[in-house]
Design an enzyme around this catalytic site. Structure first.
Site, mmCIF file in Angstrom:
data_model
loop_
_atom_site.group_PDB
_atom_site.id
_atom_site.type_symbol
_atom_site.label_atom_id
_atom_site.label_comp_id
_atom_site.label_asym_id
_atom_site.label_seq_id
_atom_site.Cartn_x
_atom_site.Cartn_y
_atom_site.Cartn_z
ATOM 1 N N LYS A 81 0.838 -1.205 0.000
ATOM 2 C CA LYS A 81 0.000 0.000 0.000
ATOM 3 C C LYS A 81 0.875 1.258 0.000
ATOM 4 O O LYS A 81 0.596 2.229 -0.705
ATOM 5 C CB LYS A 81 -0.946 -0.016 1.218
ATOM 6 C CG LYS A 81 -2.060 -1.055 1.071
ATOM 7 C CD LYS A 81 -2.853 -1.304 2.354
ATOM 8 C CE LYS A 81 -3.785 -2.502 2.155
ATOM 9 N NZ LYS A 81 -4.630 -2.815 3.301
ATOM 10 N N GLN A 107 -4.841 -1.962 9.460
ATOM 11 C CA GLN A 107 -4.730 -3.273 8.822
ATOM 12 C C GLN A 107 -5.325 -4.360 9.725
ATOM 13 O O GLN A 107 -5.033 -4.418 10.919
ATOM 14 C CB GLN A 107 -3.247 -3.565 8.509
ATOM 15 C CG GLN A 107 -3.015 -4.822 7.696
ATOM 16 C CD GLN A 107 -3.590 -4.746 6.269
ATOM 17 O OE1 GLN A 107 -3.745 -3.672 5.702
ATOM 18 N NE2 GLN A 107 -3.914 -5.889 5.713
ATOM 19 N N ASP A 140 -11.029 2.304 3.641
ATOM 20 C CA ASP A 140 -11.295 0.867 3.526
ATOM 21 C C ASP A 140 -12.786 0.598 3.275
ATOM 22 O O ASP A 140 -13.161 -0.509 2.902
ATOM 23 C CB ASP A 140 -10.915 0.147 4.828
ATOM 24 C CG ASP A 140 -9.582 -0.568 4.737
ATOM 25 O OD1 ASP A 140 -9.185 -0.932 3.615
ATOM 26 O OD2 ASP A 140 -8.961 -0.764 5.795
HETATM 27 N N1 GUN Z 1 -6.832 -7.274 5.802
HETATM 28 C C1 GUN Z 1 -7.087 -7.976 4.658
HETATM 29 N N2 GUN Z 1 -7.616 -7.161 3.722
HETATM 30 C C2 GUN Z 1 -7.694 -5.928 4.277
HETATM 31 C C3 GUN Z 1 -8.136 -4.666 3.792
HETATM 32 O O1 GUN Z 1 -8.607 -4.515 2.664
HETATM 33 N N3 GUN Z 1 -8.049 -3.630 4.667
HETATM 34 C C4 GUN Z 1 -7.556 -3.781 5.918
HETATM 35 N N4 GUN Z 1 -7.519 -2.714 6.706
HETATM 36 N N5 GUN Z 1 -7.131 -4.935 6.404
HETATM 37 C C5 GUN Z 1 -7.195 -6.004 5.578
#
Ligand code: GUN
Length: 291
Positions: free
Chosen positions: A53, A97, A120
């Site tokens: 990211k 996350q 998100d």
């Molecule tokens: N863990 C797995 N996929 C995601 C996501 O798209 N966002 C976040 N914050 N955690 C994740």
């Protein structure tokens, strides 16, 4: 004859579009989008996701900040950081996350994020807005899949779409979005308790699998000419690779692909589009256009 969807190429095209918008923002003397990511602990997959990211941000010219906490961090301390990020005018959007350690309530954390910075799309306000068809942030994987369908001009109107899996971040939102006006699909969600699943999936014009089980979708579950979207990302041991593992999807690709009009590979299908969807949400947050 099947078309293999090139998620890497599509995501790269979209990143170029975003980078051009960032250049325009800069030329107009406006602020560059800034994403923050909160990472708790040292889980291998989470480390990789967050590193990607941050890398994606730099590629399109966004600013990014990584905020790390120890695995044993107090929930109260994490909530305090979220409050700070909510108030920080420098930060346009942020993510925490997941998964989080067991002593921290994921729901409490998600609900603490300002919905206007919730890139998100996990906050119940954004979920509710999505259900009502109102503007807001869409979760990244459904958003990425909708972009695949749109950019490959795959017709959804009147199509029978079957979604395998009912998770809050993929199956359920996708099923809601595809049935909405504009997409106009007829949607069925199947899951672990569904009886005679293959009889249902075999009718699908568009079959989307978000199960997390390698080779779950077999050729006999797929209609001739179907569009198959594989959301699975399971890491399996693979000593021949540098990392010692490889990523596999839910679909028995070798036997399913010859039946499909379109199919997404793993890797290189939905994954890169999920990553780029977070950038699109962050750009939207920076422009103050989410709601
Ligand atoms: N863990 C797995 N996929 C995601 C996501 O798209 N966002 C976040 N914050 N955690 C994740």
């Amino acid at each position: 004859m099947q078309n293999i969807i090139d998620g890497n190429k599509l995501a790269s095209d979209i990143r170029s579009e975003i980078a051009a918008e960032v250049d325009m923002l800069k030329a107009e003397g406006k602020k560059v989008p800034h994403l923050a990511a909160v990472l708790v602990g040292n889980d291998g997959s989470s480390e990789t996701y967050v590193a990607n990211k941050i890398k994606d941000c730099s590629e399109v010219g966004f600013l990014s900040s990584l905020i790390r906490f120890d695995q044993n961090v107090d929930e109260a301390l994490l909530l305090q950081k979220i409050d700070e990020l909510n108030k920080d005018e420098e930060i346009d959007g942020f993510i925490v996350q997941l998964p989080l350690p067991d002593h921290i309530s994921e729901l409490k954390i998600i609900e603490a994020v300002n919905p206007l910075k919730d890139v998100d799309g996990f906050h119940p306000v954004n979920t509710g807005r999505m259900v009502l068809g109102l503007p807001g942030f869409l979760p990244a994987t459904p958003y990425g899949i909708l972009e695949i369908l749109k950019r490959y001009r795959i017709e959804t109107s009147g199509m029978y779409c079957v979604v395998i899996g009912r998770s809050n971040i993929v199956g359920r939102p996708l099923s809601i979005l595809l049935s909405q006006k504009g997409y106009d699909a007829t949607v069925t969600v199947v899951h672990t308790k569904t009886k005679a699943m293959a009889e249902i999936t075999r009718k699908a014009d568009i079959l989307i699998s978000a199960v997390g089980q390698p080779e779950f979708v077999k050729a006999e579950m797929v209609k001739e000419g179907a569009v198959v979207i594989d959301v699975g990302t399971t890491r399996i041991k693979f000593p021949d690779s540098k990392s010692g593992w490889k990523l596999v999807g839910d679909v028995d690709f070798k036997n399913v692909a010859p039946k499909c009009s379109f199919i997404t590979p793993v890797p290189g299908g939905v994954g890169p589009m999920t990553r780029v969807a977070l950038l699109l949400n962050t750009l939207k947050a920076a422009k103050g256009k989410s709601i």
